[in-house]
Design a protein around this motif. Structure first.
Motif, PDB file in Angstrom:
ATOM      1  N   VAL A 178      28.255  24.317 -27.422  1.00  0.00           N
ATOM      2  CA  VAL A 178      27.166  24.512 -26.454  1.00  0.00           C
ATOM      3  C   VAL A 178      26.394  23.207 -26.237  1.00  0.00           C
ATOM      4  CG1 VAL A 178      26.912  26.967 -26.907  1.00  0.00           C
ATOM      5  CG2 VAL A 178      25.646  25.340 -28.310  1.00  0.00           C
ATOM      6  N   TRP A 224      27.603  21.115 -20.805  1.00  0.00           N
ATOM      7  CA  TRP A 224      27.707  22.209 -19.838  1.00  0.00           C
ATOM      8  C   TRP A 224      29.152  22.584 -19.554  1.00  0.00           C
ATOM      9  CZ3 TRP A 224      24.207  25.537 -18.815  1.00  0.00           C
ATOM     10  CH2 TRP A 224      22.843  25.190 -18.841  1.00  0.00           C
ATOM     11  N   LEU A 251      30.487  24.747 -22.318  1.00  0.00           N
ATOM     12  CA  LEU A 251      29.841  26.060 -22.318  1.00  0.00           C
ATOM     13  C   LEU A 251      30.375  26.942 -21.193  1.00  0.00           C
ATOM     14  CD1 LEU A 251      27.696  27.958 -23.446  1.00  0.00           C
ATOM     15  CD2 LEU A 251      26.013  26.817 -21.982  1.00  0.00           C
ATOM     16  N   VAL A 261      23.815  19.943 -22.284  1.00  0.00           N
ATOM     17  CA  VAL A 261      22.923  21.078 -22.084  1.00  0.00           C
ATOM     18  C   VAL A 261      21.495  20.674 -22.458  1.00  0.00           C
ATOM     19  CG1 VAL A 261      22.374  23.428 -22.846  1.00  0.00           C
ATOM     20  CG2 VAL A 261      24.759  22.751 -22.480  1.00  0.00           C
TER      21      VAL A 261
END
Length: 197
Positions: free
Chosen positions: A96, A99, A102, A172
């Motif tokens: 995570v 991006w 994920l 992220v």
């Protein structure tokens, strides 16, 4: 004057070794390739059944869906998911942290769930209709929702392939934000080198 230095242990995720990573990566790529191939086979069968006027051909195509969908797809998807998780946990990209990783993870999970809980029912109904058509029953088959999986699944897999190659969007959480989080390096800095009086 005594100077006290507080040491904060740094934990690192265990990385996969070179040979192990290559093996896991190869398995991941092959699983994704098999999955896309099964999607292509499903598309051929579904659109053959939709486009033909011959009841025997339609019945064969609908029955054959059971052979190339659901469990073969789920196994390929689950293997792709498992190896992807291993690559994420044992590599620099994490699960995570970025991006693109994920989004790939979410796509993989969603597609596996759709195979189990949506596609399985549609394929079972189509196969039952195919057996009836092969037996000469004079029934009419309406494609319904079975035409969507051969479109949606390959499209999602192609998006995952593109993400793997181009790795867009960045992190992220930016590194600076991670350092400002409680317990991070920024929080530990004031305590280092603090004089005890």
């Amino acid at each position: 004057m005594t100077t006290t230095t507080i040491a904060y242990p740094r934990t690192r995720a265990r990385r996969l070794g070179g040979r192990t990573r290559k093996t896991v990566l190869l398995t991941h790529i092959l699983a994704a390739g098999v999955w896309l191939g099964l999607d292509a086979a499903m598309a051929v069968l579904v659109f053959t059944a939709v486009g033909t006027d011959d009841q025997g051909t339609r019945g064969f195509a609908l029955q054959a869906l059971e052979l190339v969908t659901v469990w073969p797809m789920f196994v390929a998807g689950a293997l792709s998911l498992a190896t992807g998780i291993l690559l994420g946990l044992g590599g620099k990209y994490g699960l995570v942290r970025y991006w693109w990783v994920l989004v790939k993870l979410v796509l993989n999970i969603v597609l596996c769930l759709l195979v189990l809980f949506a596609l399985r029912t549609g394929v079972a109904e189509a196969a039952a209709t195919g057996r009836a058509l092969a037996a000469g029953a004079g029934i009419t088959w309406t494609p319904g929702d079975i035409v969507f999986p051969p479109i949606v699944s390959p499209a999602a897999l192609l998006v995952a392939y593109v993400l793997s190659v181009f790795k867009p969007w960045g992190r992220v959480m930016p590194p600076a934000a991670a350092h400002r989080s409680p317990g991070g390096p920024a929080a530990a800095a004031p305590a280092r080198g603090r004089s005890a009086r």
